[in-house]
Design a protein around this motif. Structure first.
Motif, short mmCIF file in Angstrom:
data_model
loop_
_atom_site.label_atom_id
_atom_site.label_comp_id
_atom_site.label_asym_id
_atom_site.label_seq_id
_atom_site.Cartn_x
_atom_site.Cartn_y
_atom_site.Cartn_z
N HIS A 6 0.83 -1.21 0.00
CA HIS A 6 0.00 0.00 0.00
C HIS A 6 0.87 1.27 0.00
O HIS A 6 1.61 1.51 0.95
CB HIS A 6 -0.89 -0.03 1.25
CG HIS A 6 -1.81 1.12 1.38
ND1 HIS A 6 -1.82 1.95 2.47
CD2 HIS A 6 -2.76 1.59 0.53
CE1 HIS A 6 -2.74 2.87 2.31
NE2 HIS A 6 -3.32 2.68 1.15
N GLU A 34 0.08 -0.72 -4.73
CA GLU A 34 -0.99 0.28 -4.84
C GLU A 34 -0.37 1.67 -4.77
O GLU A 34 0.61 1.88 -4.03
CB GLU A 34 -1.98 0.10 -3.68
CG GLU A 34 -3.24 0.97 -3.77
CD GLU A 34 -3.18 2.28 -3.01
OE1 GLU A 34 -4.16 3.04 -3.09
OE2 GLU A 34 -2.14 2.60 -2.37
N ASP A 36 -1.41 6.23 -5.48
CA ASP A 36 -2.45 7.25 -5.67
C ASP A 36 -1.99 8.25 -6.72
O ASP A 36 -0.85 8.72 -6.67
CB ASP A 36 -2.67 8.00 -4.35
CG ASP A 36 -2.95 7.06 -3.21
OD1 ASP A 36 -4.06 6.52 -3.15
OD2 ASP A 36 -2.05 6.85 -2.37
N HIS A 49 -0.70 10.98 -2.28
CA HIS A 49 -1.99 10.64 -1.67
C HIS A 49 -2.88 11.85 -1.38
O HIS A 49 -4.03 11.90 -1.79
CB HIS A 49 -1.77 9.86 -0.37
CG HIS A 49 -3.04 9.48 0.32
ND1 HIS A 49 -3.68 10.31 1.23
CD2 HIS A 49 -3.82 8.38 0.22
CE1 HIS A 49 -4.78 9.73 1.66
NE2 HIS A 49 -4.89 8.56 1.07
N GLU A 100 -4.89 4.04 -7.97
CA GLU A 100 -6.07 4.71 -7.42
C GLU A 100 -6.11 6.15 -7.90
O GLU A 100 -5.16 6.91 -7.64
CB GLU A 100 -6.08 4.67 -5.87
CG GLU A 100 -7.37 5.30 -5.37
CD GLU A 100 -7.38 5.67 -3.89
OE1 GLU A 100 -6.65 5.08 -3.08
OE2 GLU A 100 -8.15 6.61 -3.58
N LYS A 102 -7.10 9.62 -7.37
CA LYS A 102 -7.54 10.45 -6.24
C LYS A 102 -8.30 11.64 -6.80
O LYS A 102 -7.75 12.73 -6.96
CB LYS A 102 -6.33 10.92 -5.44
CG LYS A 102 -5.91 9.97 -4.35
CD LYS A 102 -6.79 10.05 -3.11
CE LYS A 102 -6.36 9.02 -2.07
NZ LYS A 102 -7.33 8.07 -1.63
#
Ligand code: G3P
Ligand code: CA
Length: 234
Positions: A6, A34, A36, A49, A100, A102
């Motif tokens: 993560h 993973e 962002d 993030h 991901e 954001k």
């Protein structure tokens, strides 16, 4: 069980940096990483993030208000292109990447196309899972490319499953680990990966240990961990 890093190996390295991603990529047995993504002022997809720079860098203000050239000078924030360049050899050998987007607080128009084009230019379409807390964004990705692997991200698994089945027509759900209170039969046929809220580098708090066997017996296929290295020790 799938073990995911993560924000990279973010318990022992600064989160979402080339350093944390390289440490993760070198772990034998790791399923994937993973990260962002947001857009810098000049439209460059950057890996960070928070919407604001204050917590993880010495800069201040919003990610969207500075060009990537400023990030290169003053921070460890990598561009998505730099991360894909680093990870490509590992991904060609099977390592997966969860990107991901954001884009819940700031919509970043055109971000989906930009990120997907970049992944495609690297020839890594089949190694990437896209996710977002913004189901309009995951829906758009699936509409633009029905072959894209898309996960519905959220807190509660029921919300994730509703989005996945009725709106996004996605491939997996990514709920918070403490919000998966459904019986095993209800999860049948659903690919569930859980995320955790754990200490990040430089950590000051105790790191909880997760019982992966127990999670597996509840029908959970994968987990995003800040310290995947502790679970992959031989
Ligand atoms: O994608 C799972 C997890 O990363 C979502 O939470 O806040 O760590 O991005 P956050
Ligand atoms: Ca994330």
């Amino acid at each position: 069980m799938e073990i995911w890093a993560h924000r990279g190996c973010s318990f022992r390295h600064p989160e979402n940096t080339l350093e944390s991603f390289e440490a993760a990529a070198k772990l034998p047995g790791l399923t994937g990483i993973e990260l962002d993504v947001q857009l810098a002022k000049d439209g460059v997809p950057v890996v960070i993030h928070d919407e604001k720079l204050d917590r993880t860098t010495t800069m201040v203000g919003y990610v969207k208000d500075w060009a990537f050239t400023e990030y290169e000078k003053y921070t460890k924030i990598p561009s998505l292109e730099q991360v894909l360049t680093l990870l490509k050899p590992y991904m060609d050998k099977g390592l997966l990447l969860n990107i991901e987007l954001k884009n819940s607080e700031i919509r970043y128009e055109g971000m989906e196309q930009k990120v997907m084009d970049m992944v495609s230019n690297f020839g890594l379409e089949d190694k990437v899972i896209y996710s977002s807390f913004n189901s309009d964004s995951t829906k758009l990705i699936k509409e633009m490319n029905p072959a894209a692997n898309v996960a519905c991200l959220g807190e509660d698994i029921i919300d994730c499953m509703n989005d996945c089945n009725f709106k996004v027509h996605g491939d997996a759900v990514h709920p918070y680990i403490r919000k998966v209170n459904l019986p095993l039969f209800a999860l049948e046929g659903t690919n569930v990966r859980v995320w955790t809220k754990e200490p990040l580098f430089p950590h000051e708090h105790f790191m909880r240990e997760h019982d992966l066997k127990k999670l597996e017996s509840k029908g959970i296929a994968g987990i995003f961990l800040n310290n995947p290295e502790d679970y992959l020790k031989v």
